[in-house]
Design a protein around this motif. Structure first.
Motif, PDB file in Angstrom:
ATOM      1  N   HIS A   1      49.664  46.786  50.567  1.00 20.41           N
ATOM      2  CA  HIS A   1      50.183  45.447  50.280  1.00 20.41           C
ATOM      3  C   HIS A   1      49.787  44.492  51.378  1.00 20.41           C
ATOM      4  CE1 HIS A   1      52.831  46.525  46.899  1.00 20.41           C
ATOM      5  NE2 HIS A   1      52.878  47.698  47.509  1.00 20.41           N
ATOM      6  N   LEU A   2      49.037  43.487  51.008  1.00 22.17           N
ATOM      7  CA  LEU A   2      48.716  42.470  52.002  1.00 22.17           C
ATOM      8  C   LEU A   2      49.791  41.391  52.013  1.00 22.17           C
ATOM      9  CD1 LEU A   2      44.845  42.182  51.527  1.00 22.17           C
ATOM     10  CD2 LEU A   2      46.107  43.417  53.277  1.00 22.17           C
ATOM     11  N   LEU A   3      50.499  41.241  50.894  1.00 23.93           N
ATOM     12  CA  LEU A   3      51.634  40.335  50.860  1.00 23.93           C
ATOM     13  C   LEU A   3      52.893  41.172  51.050  1.00 23.93           C
ATOM     14  CD1 LEU A   3      50.985  37.983  47.780  1.00 23.93           C
ATOM     15  CD2 LEU A   3      49.942  37.939  50.042  1.00 23.93           C
ATOM     16  N   GLY A   4      53.671  40.874  52.069  1.00 21.71           N
ATOM     17  CA  GLY A   4      54.922  41.582  52.271  1.00 21.71           C
ATOM     18  C   GLY A   4      55.985  41.067  51.321  1.00 21.71           C
ATOM     19  N   PRO A   5      57.144  41.757  51.274  1.00 18.64           N
ATOM     20  CA  PRO A   5      58.205  41.358  50.339  1.00 18.64           C
ATOM     21  C   PRO A   5      58.644  39.901  50.498  1.00 18.64           C
ATOM     22  CG  PRO A   5      58.745  43.443  51.418  1.00 18.64           C
ATOM     23  CD  PRO A   5      57.491  42.954  52.041  1.00 18.64           C
TER      24      PRO A   5
ATOM     25  N   GLU B   1      43.272  38.589  46.283  1.00 17.63           N
ATOM     26  CA  GLU B   1      43.126  38.093  44.911  1.00 17.63           C
ATOM     27  C   GLU B   1      43.528  39.169  43.905  1.00 17.63           C
ATOM     28  OE1 GLU B   1      39.005  37.463  43.751  1.00 17.63           O
ATOM     29  OE2 GLU B   1      39.564  35.611  42.740  1.00 17.63           O
ATOM     30  N   GLU B   2      43.018  40.380  44.146  1.00 18.47           N
ATOM     31  CA  GLU B   2      43.335  41.490  43.253  1.00 18.47           C
ATOM     32  C   GLU B   2      44.837  41.771  43.257  1.00 18.47           C
ATOM     33  OE1 GLU B   2      40.833  45.431  43.167  1.00 18.47           O
ATOM     34  OE2 GLU B   2      42.627  45.767  44.362  1.00 18.47           O
ATOM     35  N   GLU B   3      45.421  41.745  44.468  1.00 16.51           N
ATOM     36  CA  GLU B   3      46.845  42.051  44.590  1.00 16.51           C
ATOM     37  C   GLU B   3      47.710  40.991  43.890  1.00 16.51           C
ATOM     38  OE1 GLU B   3      48.053  43.160  48.564  1.00 16.51           O
ATOM     39  OE2 GLU B   3      50.062  42.324  48.263  1.00 16.51           O
ATOM     40  N   ILE B   4      47.327  39.731  44.031  1.00 18.30           N
ATOM     41  CA  ILE B   4      48.114  38.666  43.399  1.00 18.30           C
ATOM     42  C   ILE B   4      48.044  38.788  41.885  1.00 18.30           C
ATOM     43  CG2 ILE B   4      48.303  36.178  43.070  1.00 18.30           C
ATOM     44  CD1 ILE B   4      47.354  35.798  45.896  1.00 18.30           C
TER      45      ILE B   4
ATOM     46  N   LEU C   1      49.218  34.456  36.293  1.00 18.94           N
ATOM     47  CA  LEU C   1      48.132  34.091  37.208  1.00 18.94           C
ATOM     48  C   LEU C   1      46.871  34.855  36.837  1.00 18.94           C
ATOM     49  CD1 LEU C   1      49.522  33.746  40.838  1.00 18.94           C
ATOM     50  CD2 LEU C   1      48.959  31.978  39.175  1.00 18.94           C
ATOM     51  N   ARG C   2      45.785  34.122  36.672  1.00 20.37           N
ATOM     52  CA  ARG C   2      44.510  34.735  36.290  1.00 20.37           C
ATOM     53  C   ARG C   2      43.430  34.298  37.268  1.00 20.37           C
ATOM     54  NH1 ARG C   2      46.743  37.525  33.913  1.00 20.37           N
ATOM     55  NH2 ARG C   2      47.227  37.844  31.722  1.00 20.37           N
ATOM     56  N   THR C   3      42.726  35.286  37.744  1.00 21.24           N
ATOM     57  CA  THR C   3      41.605  34.996  38.635  1.00 21.24           C
ATOM     58  C   THR C   3      40.622  34.053  37.974  1.00 21.24           C
ATOM     59  OG1 THR C   3      41.812  37.158  39.619  1.00 21.24           O
ATOM     60  CG2 THR C   3      39.686  36.088  39.863  1.00 21.24           C
ATOM     61  N   GLY C   4      40.232  33.051  38.678  1.00 25.10           N
ATOM     62  CA  GLY C   4      39.204  32.145  38.165  1.00 25.10           C
ATOM     63  C   GLY C   4      39.761  31.013  37.322  1.00 25.10           C
ATOM     64  N   SER C   5      41.048  31.094  36.935  1.00 20.57           N
ATOM     65  CA  SER C   5      41.590  29.942  36.206  1.00 20.57           C
ATOM     66  C   SER C   5      42.834  29.423  36.926  1.00 20.57           C
ATOM     67  CB  SER C   5      41.876  30.287  34.752  1.00 20.57           C
ATOM     68  OG  SER C   5      42.862  31.291  34.647  1.00 20.57           O
ATOM     69  N   THR C   6      43.931  30.157  36.839  1.00 18.71           N
ATOM     70  CA  THR C   6      45.151  29.674  37.507  1.00 18.71           C
ATOM     71  C   THR C   6      45.200  30.089  38.972  1.00 18.71           C
ATOM     72  OG1 THR C   6      46.180  31.562  36.427  1.00 18.71           O
ATOM     73  CG2 THR C   6      46.673  29.379  35.529  1.00 18.71           C
ATOM     74  N   LEU C   7      44.370  31.076  39.308  1.00 19.10           N
ATOM     75  CA  LEU C   7      44.274  31.531  40.697  1.00 19.10           C
ATOM     76  C   LEU C   7      42.832  31.291  41.149  1.00 19.10           C
ATOM     77  CD1 LEU C   7      45.059  33.249  43.204  1.00 19.10           C
ATOM     78  CD2 LEU C   7      44.600  35.282  41.842  1.00 19.10           C
ATOM     79  N   VAL C   8      42.666  30.461  42.163  1.00 21.68           N
ATOM     80  CA  VAL C   8      41.306  30.111  42.583  1.00 21.68           C
ATOM     81  C   VAL C   8      41.053  30.591  44.000  1.00 21.68           C
ATOM     82  CG1 VAL C   8      39.677  28.248  42.996  1.00 21.68           C
ATOM     83  CG2 VAL C   8      41.283  28.091  41.107  1.00 21.68           C
ATOM     84  N   ARG C   9      39.971  31.335  44.166  1.00 19.62           N
ATOM     85  CA  ARG C   9      39.606  31.804  45.501  1.00 19.62           C
ATOM     86  C   ARG C   9      38.496  30.916  46.047  1.00 19.62           C
ATOM     87  NH1 ARG C   9      35.794  35.928  46.968  1.00 19.62           N
ATOM     88  NH2 ARG C   9      35.721  36.605  44.820  1.00 19.62           N
ATOM     89  N   VAL C  10      38.726  30.448  47.270  1.00 17.09           N
ATOM     90  CA  VAL C  10      37.779  29.538  47.900  1.00 17.09           C
ATOM     91  C   VAL C  10      37.286  30.162  49.200  1.00 17.09           C
ATOM     92  CG1 VAL C  10      37.592  27.319  49.073  1.00 17.09           C
ATOM     93  CG2 VAL C  10      38.763  27.459  46.886  1.00 17.09           C
ATOM     94  N   ASP C  11      36.092  30.712  49.175  1.00 26.63           N
ATOM     95  CA  ASP C  11      35.482  31.201  50.412  1.00 26.63           C
ATOM     96  C   ASP C  11      33.972  31.092  50.261  1.00 26.63           C
ATOM     97  OD1 ASP C  11      34.660  33.447  48.917  1.00 26.63           O
ATOM     98  OD2 ASP C  11      36.405  34.622  49.528  1.00 26.63           O
ATOM     99  N   ALA C  12      33.253  31.466  51.287  1.00 21.83           N
ATOM    100  CA  ALA C  12      31.805  31.244  51.259  1.00 21.83           C
ATOM    101  C   ALA C  12      31.131  32.038  50.139  1.00 21.83           C
ATOM    102  CB  ALA C  12      31.191  31.606  52.599  1.00 21.83           C
ATOM    103  N   ASP C  13      31.837  33.071  49.606  1.00 23.43           N
ATOM    104  CA  ASP C  13      31.227  33.853  48.532  1.00 23.43           C
ATOM    105  C   ASP C  13      31.374  33.186  47.168  1.00 23.43           C
ATOM    106  OD1 ASP C  13      30.435  35.931  50.245  1.00 23.43           O
ATOM    107  OD2 ASP C  13      32.482  36.720  50.232  1.00 23.43           O
ATOM    108  N   THR C  14      32.518  32.535  46.940  1.00 24.74           N
ATOM    109  CA  THR C  14      32.700  31.902  45.631  1.00 24.74           C
ATOM    110  C   THR C  14      32.165  30.482  45.615  1.00 24.74           C
ATOM    111  OG1 THR C  14      34.924  31.221  46.283  1.00 24.74           O
ATOM    112  CG2 THR C  14      34.751  33.226  44.978  1.00 24.74           C
ATOM    113  N   MET C  15      32.104  29.870  46.789  1.00 24.31           N
ATOM    114  CA  MET C  15      31.673  28.473  46.853  1.00 24.31           C
ATOM    115  C   MET C  15      30.204  28.427  47.239  1.00 24.31           C
ATOM    116  SD  MET C  15      34.433  26.814  46.094  1.00 24.31           S
ATOM    117  CE  MET C  15      35.149  28.102  45.067  1.00 24.31           C
ATOM    118  N   ARG C  16      29.360  28.466  46.246  1.00 23.60           N
ATOM    119  CA  ARG C  16      27.923  28.502  46.532  1.00 23.60           C
ATOM    120  C   ARG C  16      27.391  27.105  46.832  1.00 23.60           C
ATOM    121  NH1 ARG C  16      25.730  33.683  47.244  1.00 23.60           N
ATOM    122  NH2 ARG C  16      27.441  34.961  46.523  1.00 23.60           N
ATOM    123  N   SER C  17      28.038  26.116  46.299  1.00 26.59           N
ATOM    124  CA  SER C  17      27.551  24.754  46.518  1.00 26.59           C
ATOM    125  C   SER C  17      28.735  23.833  46.750  1.00 26.59           C
ATOM    126  CB  SER C  17      26.788  24.272  45.287  1.00 26.59           C
ATOM    127  OG  SER C  17      27.712  24.061  44.233  1.00 26.59           O
ATOM    128  N   ALA C  18      28.426  22.650  47.231  1.00 21.17           N
ATOM    129  CA  ALA C  18      29.475  21.659  47.443  1.00 21.17           C
ATOM    130  C   ALA C  18      30.181  21.373  46.120  1.00 21.17           C
ATOM    131  CB  ALA C  18      28.865  20.384  48.012  1.00 21.17           C
TER     132      ALA C  18
END
Ligand code: ADP
Ligand code: ZN
Ligand code: ZN
Length: 830
Positions: free
Chosen positions: A470-474, A584-587, A597-614
């Motif tokens: 668990h990366l998110l604690g209780p 992301e997986e845990e959430i 919560l759905r990855t890519g729609s209601t849950l958005v991950r912002v890092d250098a891997d998902t953000m390829r362009s401005a």
């Protein structure tokens, strides 16, 4: 040529007996005539129009390889020094002027201060696309012949046919101000297409060709863009008394050099202060440069400047197109067009907003420079020239005799120390403080939770049955659930990309950990659903049965497949550690069913891997701003400058990521990161909550960030740095020698060390308490097969460092090249 070269009158120079010094845009450096090192070469200047600052093409070396450079000096034989005039080659071409004299002075300073060949500095000052010049298009413009002529022509029945009269009728109904215009515009105004041709043929419309810089599609941000959501300050807001004090204080220094530091908590109205100062600057007929960290160059931040200054005249704005925005999402053509517009004194551009390199924008009549989030590491360029845009901004303001305004909620300790008066002296910077959020909003409550306690609590509640990591604690989990239930939004920060940063053998007796073959670093596992990379170099490694993905080195970017088995004992490998993908997986696992919560729609991950362009980044923020995304999860990209009123929860998944780095600024970074991300909460009417998870819950940087107590942190940290002789209490330079051959790297570092030592000896007592640290392996001792050995100099003043480095440089013992990275005022020590 266009007015890109405004303010730069070519002088008439006789074609004979003239010579030019050209700084070639290469890393060459030799001892110049004056004994000072430089990268300039002499050429015959036969072109009478040649002027200092011109970009030219010259022959280089025995093979006469063409190279580009800038003319940095012009004159008669005296510029040649000892050179035989007969051996001086002519230049190949004048490519057009491109560096104005004031920027040439700035380049010289950068070259001296940061130990970088002048030609490379000049080369870096102008974007590649702008060097080629703005691409022009020819347009045909039409305007009606004067009424007297028209009357005469229309009296001829052969000309005044029915279609001509009809088309002319439309022309006559248009305003004089609509001309000259294109044929397309006339067709849009109701003139039949064939009619336009007839009028031209009849001589009733006069044609004129004009060259214009190519407008290459929208630049991502134009004056007509409304800032996407988020509050846009109406020009009418009444300044708070604190804000007014700062604005008045800064405005009083317009027209002279002065450095100001604003420390204002997040949401205290710093940006509004910048806007007012710039307004005053524009009213005085001057222009402004605003630097923001690349990542904050969102429509949100830039939009506020565009909105205030780029709107129509009726809005009380400064005219359409008054703001040029230079961001990484621009195409080269757009960048060149924006650059040309900055340089053009007759263009409407009055404010330039951009990231690091915008400090070189060729703005004339500079009236003020603003550096927002001045503590941000992205202002330092980590390749040649290794300049710090904040410090260059101070120098540029000095040269332009205008004020510079640095702002941050968490100023760098360097700037904070500069705003502190030494005993008996005056501070270099004026310090202004905005201690409160505007509109009575309070700073969010920050709760630190001990990750060890959290793990214990979870284990006790389920008797260690839950095998998930668990990366998110209780506590954070419950808070996120509450926030989602109440319709709020949350921002979660974890400053580590990928899925797991520790790939190892499950058997502790074996102890195998996957390292990069070419770097002193562990590999990071990235999940890649649907991607089966077939990388060279991992032949024989069978794909991992459970985890589709690949491993990557974050230093040299080498990739390979995740091995299934430990190469030493053939047990199935484990992936440990943390990364945004794992959060992301845990959430999704925890809140997918219950809160949708759905990855890519209601849950958005912002890092250098998902953000390829401005554009990806703008889109992600826009989805979050519109409320479509409920949770924004990301690396430090999300910690800066964002203002979303509906965010009531901010979670720092692990505050310790920066704390453990072997860098004396680890604590400062941690304080900044936690404070900045915490500042994203509670910017609306609801008070915000911030939960900081940490394994070091008593670390001062975390505790003081939670209390929003910058001052206490800064005092404590500065006094520690004083005791340790580290910046900002001392000045520092670092020379990293790199070579694939360890022995060579070591020998080279030894030479550098001895050169600096003898320069230091030559200084004698003037050197004061200078320390020279002998060659030492860098914390990351090898990157991309190159061994890295550093020599560091610490001195009480910048002058001593400069003299030591310059001395070694002029004797040819220290040069910035592929093997040697000279970093003055380094900010990263890995
Ligand atoms: P900072 O740059 O310090 O984070 P901003 O300038 O973004 O702060 O201000 C935070 C919010 O408060 C913005 O929405 C801004 O429009 C608003 N604001 C700033 N100054 C005032 C003021 N004097 N009166 C009312 N609202 C203000
Ligand atoms: Zn590597
Ligand atoms: Zn093993």
């Amino acid at each position: 040529m266009s007015s890109l070269f405004a303010g730069h009158e070519p002088r008439e120079i006789g074609a004979t007996g003239r010579y030019a010094l050209v700084s070639v845009e290469r890393g060459i450096e030799r001892a110049g005539a004056s004994g000072e090192p430089d990268s300039t070469l002499a050429y015959r200047a036969d072109d009478p129009l040649l002027a200092v600052g011109d970009r030219v093409r010259v022959p280089l070396g025995r093979g006469n390889t063409p190279a580009e450079g800038i003319v940095v000096g012009l004159g008669g034989r005296e510029v040649l020094g000892e050179l035989d005039p007969a051996r001086v080659k002519p230049m190949l071409a004048r490519l057009g002027p491109s560096v104005r004299p004031d920027l040439l002075d700035l380049a010289r300073w950068i070259s001296d201060y940061y130990i970088c060949p002048l030609g490379m500095v000049l080369g870096a000052m102008v974007p590649a696309a702008a060097k080629r010049g703005p691409r022009v298009v020819r347009v045909t413009l039409l305007s009606p012949t004067p009424p007297a002529d028209a009357e005469r022509l229309l009296a001829d029945p052969k000309i005044a046919t029915k279609p001509v009269l009809k088309a002319w009728g439309v022309i006559a109904s248009l305003n004089a101000g609509d001309f000259p215009c294109t044929a397309k515009a006339l067709v849009e105004a109701g003139v039949p297409r064939a009619g336009v041709k007839r009028l031209v043929a009849a001589g009733l419309l006069a044609e004129r060709m004009e060259e214009r810089p190519r407008a290459s599609g929208p630049s991502g941000l134009t004056a007509t863009d409304s800032p996407p959501s988020g509050p846009a300050a109406a020009p009418s807001v009444e300044l708070t008394p604190e804000q007014r004090g700062v604005v008045e204080g800064v405005v009083a220094t317009l027209g002279t050099f002065a450095a100001h530091l604003i420390r204002g908590v997040t949401g205290s109205g710093k940006t509004e202060v910048y806007l007012r100062v710039i307004e005053a600057c524009l009213r005085a007929g001057k222009r402004a440069i605003v630097l923001v960290p690349e990542i904050a160059l969102t429509p949100q931040t830039a939009g506020r400047f565009v909105h205030r200054f780029g709107g129509s005249v009726e809005d009380g704005g400064w005219g359409v197109g008054a703001v040029a925005v230079l961001h990484s999402g621009l195409t080269p053509a757009q960048r060149a067009a924006q650059w040309a517009a900055c340089a053009d004194a007759s263009s409407p551009v009055r404010v330039v907003v951009g990231a690091r390199s915008a400090i070189f924008a060729p703005v004339e009549d500079l009236g003020v420079i603003v550096v927002d989030e001045e503590h941000d590491g992205s202002y330092k360029q980590d390749q040649l020239p290794r300049y710090h845009a904040r410090d260059v901004a101070v120098k540029r303001a000095h040269l332009a005799r205008c004020p510079v305004l640095l702002g941050s909620a968490t100023p760098s300790l360097e700037s904070f120390a500069n705003a502190d008066a030494p005993p008996g002296g005056a501070a270099k910077y004026a310090l202004w403080t905005l201690p409160r959020r505007v509109g009575g909003a309070s700073l969010p409550r920050v709760e630190i939770v001990d990750l060890a306690d959290e793990r214990r609590a979870r284990a006790q509640s389920d008797g260690w049955r839950d095998r998930h990591l668990h990366l998110l604690g209780p506590t954070l989990e419950a808070a996120l659930d509450r926030t989602l239930a109440q319709g709020g939004q949350a921002i979660l920060l974890l400053n580590k990309r990928g899925y797991a940063n520790h790939i190892c053998c499950p058997d502790q007796r074996c102890g195998w950990v996957m390292h990069c073959a070419d770097c002193d670093a562990t590999m990071v596992f990235h999940l890649a659903l649907g991607r089966a990379p077939d990388h060279a170099g991992d032949a024989g490694a069978a794909p991992h049965p459970r985890r589709p993905g690949y491993v990557r080195c974050h230093h040299c970017l080498a990739e390979q497949r995740l091995p299934a088995l430990c190469p030493l004992c053939r047990k199935t490998v484990n992936t440990f550690g943390q990364g945004t993908q794992r959060v992301e997986e845990e959430i999704e696992r925890k809140f997918g069913q219950t809160r949708g919560l759905r990855t890519g729609s209601t849950l958005v991950r912002v890092d250098a891997d998902t953000m390829r362009s401005a554009q990806d980044y703008f889109d992600a923020l826009d989805r979050f701003a519109r409320g479509e995304a409920r949770v924004l999860l990301g690396t430090q990209m999300i910690a800066k400058g964002l203002d979303f009123p509906n965010v009531s929860l901010v979670g720092v998944v692990n505050a310790d990521t920066a704390l453990a780095l072997p860098d004396f600024r680890a604590s400062e970074r941690t304080f900044q990161l936690v404070s900045q991300v915490a500042g994203r909460a509670g910017r609306g009417t609801e008070p915000g909550l911030v939960i900081v998870q940490s394994l070091s819950p008593r670390a001062p940087s975390i505790v003081l960030a939670a209390r929003h107590d910058y001052e206490a942190f800064a005092r404590e940290e500065i006094s520690f740095r004083q005791r340790a002789g580290l910046p900002p209490a001392a000045r520092m330079a670092r020379v990293v020698c790199r070579d694939e051959d360890y022995a060579k790297a070591l020998t080279h570092a030894g030479e550098v060390w001895r050169a600096l030592q003898s320069a230091l000896d030559a200084l004698g007592p003037a050197a004061g308490h200078t320390r020279l640290r002998p060659p030492t392996a860098c914390p990351i001792a090898r990157i991309a097969r190159h061994h890295r050995i550093a020599v560091e100099v610490y001195a009480s003043t910048r002058g001593v460092i400069q003299r030591v480095l310059q001395d070694a440089r002029s004797r040819g013992l220290l040069r910035s090249d592929a093997r040697t990275a000279v970093d003055v005022d380094p900010i990263a020590l890995l």
